[in-house]
Write an enzyme that holds these catalytic residues in place. Structure first.
Site, PDB file in Angstrom:
ATOM      1  CD  GLU A   1     -12.216   1.680  -0.629  1.00 57.01           C
ATOM      2  OE1 GLU A   1     -12.838   0.709   0.217  1.00 57.01           O
ATOM      3  OE2 GLU A   1     -10.979   1.915  -0.769  1.00 57.01           O
TER       4      GLU A   1
ATOM      5  CE  LYS B   1     -10.766   2.856   4.198  1.00 55.65           C
ATOM      6  NZ  LYS B   1      -9.265   2.391   3.649  1.00 55.65           N
TER       7      LYS B   1
ATOM      8  CD  GLU C   1      -7.908   6.257   6.297  1.00 53.48           C
ATOM      9  OE1 GLU C   1      -8.435   5.418   5.768  1.00 53.48           O
ATOM     10  OE2 GLU C   1      -7.077   6.669   6.428  1.00 53.48           O
TER      11      GLU C   1
ATOM     12  CD  GLU D   1      -2.827  -0.384   2.438  1.00 55.40           C
ATOM     13  OE1 GLU D   1      -2.758   0.565   3.298  1.00 55.40           O
ATOM     14  OE2 GLU D   1      -3.794  -1.376   2.859  1.00 55.40           O
TER      15      GLU D   1
END
Length: 468
Positions: free
Chosen positions: A323, A326, A332, A269
């Site tokens: 997203e 999240k 985030e 990541e």
């Protein structure tokens, strides 16, 4: 005064093209993390089509969802799947009954039509609040034993993503070391397992976090792979031109300190948010495009880190989509390269072919967004930069703004003069760490938030409110 010729290169770089190697035999690989903590994402078959259209050949998942794995069947895209932290205790049992069943249900029905190349056992386990660390290595061993039992142990690697918070020290990179309380219980056993099975260390590395928390000491150019003077490791003399490479080499050094010089690494990541809360300094679409775009360029043009120059970089970007479900700060929910409607959040190349046609502008050095308001000072001044000369001028207001901020044209930049200064400053050395003398603060600013560290100037648009 005249600017020495070796300092002029920092200006010239802006106008030069970045040479893309025609041969990428030693290049690394770019994959992407496909998270699904959202209620508005396209269907898995649509996602596979998107990935193929973008030339992505590697993807990392956070589970073993059957619909997703079936969608990847026959796609040619290599997939890393995950056994979640919640299942580590069961997977770490004294026998392999749980992992046998897990492999039978989550791997064998799909592989090899779906090219499962690795299993991430847990994710950032050392920071899991449920204290699953003791289960990690036993779970990894059991998963591997089950893979071997069913004849797929040689084609599927087993590892576990580790966050940089597992390091006790990361600066300078050569001093990298793991936290003492992790070494004997888990780090050494895990590295032994990786070495014995021919697997690799999985590392999650986010220069964004380090930069955002340390804007007073870390240059934004250094964090974004932009042109910069670099940071030299005083222990071994290696020069680092990016925070990412320094972080990766800190992990390599930490492994070497334990006797594991030959364990390879995959960055599972890394990314940069395109939006964040007010205190998440540096989060913007422009910076995200610069970080991810320059990282892709760095990976695909070959070579490794200063400590391991011959070892190609293999990286998974985080993440495929924004997203919306999240939890946590705004950042985030804004790491995605794509919106859920499959439109790009920003434009970056993702393949070798894309690099060849890409503009080099994201590697231009630009001034940094200040983390805090400028310090109070006694007077203001402007320096005039034109034709390679710097002419400090005391003035209460800016002179007439020139038609262009391009560095080859005349440029006036606001600086702040310390309270104690009694005479007009006479010299500014562009490009050196003595750039801003005791008479001028170490950051020159224009307006509300533009800064030029050490006087290195690169500007790309016109007008007094321009972002340089």
């Amino acid at each position: 005064m005249e600017i020495p010729i070796h300092f002029l290169c920092v200006f010239l770089f802006v106008f030069s093209s970045i040479c893309i190697q025609s041969v990428f035999s030693d290049s690394g690989s770019i994959g992407i993390n496909y998270g699904r903590v959202a209620d508005n994402l396209p269907s898995p078959p649509q996602v596979v089509l998107l990935l193929k259209t973008q030339g992505i050949t590697k993807v990392k998942l956070y589970d073993t969802d059957s619909t997703v794995l079936n969608a990847f069947s026959g796609s040619g895209i290599s997939v890393t799947v995950a056994l979640p932290n919640e299942q580590l205790s069961a997977a770490a049992a004294a026998n392999t009954s749980f992992t046998d069943s897990w492999v039978q249900s989550n791997i064998l029905p799909y592989h090899p039509n779906t090219k499962i190349e690795a299993i991430a056992v847990g994710n950032e386990v050392f920071v899991d609040p449920k204290n699953t660390t003791p289960f990690l290595v036993p779970a990894m061993k059991n998963v591997y034993a089950s893979l071997v039992k069913y004849g797929v142990g040689s084609s599927i690697k087993v590892s576990s993503p580790v966050a940089l918070s597992a390091l006790q020290s990361s600066y300078p990179p050569s001093s990298g070391s793991f936290k003492p309380d992790l070494i004997e219980p888990v780090i050494k056993p895990m590295l032994n397992f990786l070495k014995e099975t021919g697997s690799y260390m999985m590392v999650n590395a986010y220069p964004f976090f380090a930069y955002s928390a340390n804007t007073d000491t870390i240059s934004l150019d250094y964090a974004l792979f932009r042109n910069n003077s670099g940071s030299k490791d005083a222990n071994n003399g290696l020069l680092y031109k990016s925070l990412f490479e320094a972080q990766i080499d800190a992990v390599f050094a930490a492994m070497a300190a334990l006797g594991f010089n030959d364990v390879k690494m995959v960055v599972t990541e890394t990314g940069w948010p395109s939006k964040g809360d007010e205190n998440e300094v540096g989060s913007s679409a422009e910076n995200a495009a610069a970080y991810n775009g320059n990282l892709v360029r760095r990976v695909l043009t070959g070579g490794g880190t200063p400590l391991r120059p011959e070892e190609p970089l293999n990286v998974y970007l985080f993440a495929l989509f924004n997203e919306n479900q999240k939890p946590g700060p705004t950042s985030e929910r804004n790491y995605g390269l794509f919106y859920p409607n499959q439109q790009k959040v920003y434009e970056i190349p993702l393949t070798v072919e894309g690099l060849k046609g890409a503009s080099p502008t994201m590697n231009e050095s630009k001034t940094e967004v200040m983390a805090q308001p400028p310090r109070k000072v006694g007077r203001r001044a402007f320096i005039r930069i034109t034709s390679g000369r710097v002419e400090p001028v005391i003035s209460a207001v800016p002179p007439t703004w020139p038609p262009s901020l391009r560095v080859e044209r005349e440029l006036w930049v606001l600086v702040h003069v310390q309270q104690s200064v009694k005479q007009q400053p006479s010299t500014v050395h562009i490009g050196s760490e003595e750039a801003i003398t005791t008479q001028i603060l170490s950051k020159m600013t224009y307006g509300n938030g533009l800064t030029i560290p050490y006087g290195i100037l690169r500007c790309s648009s016109a007008g007094p409110s321009s972002h340089c």
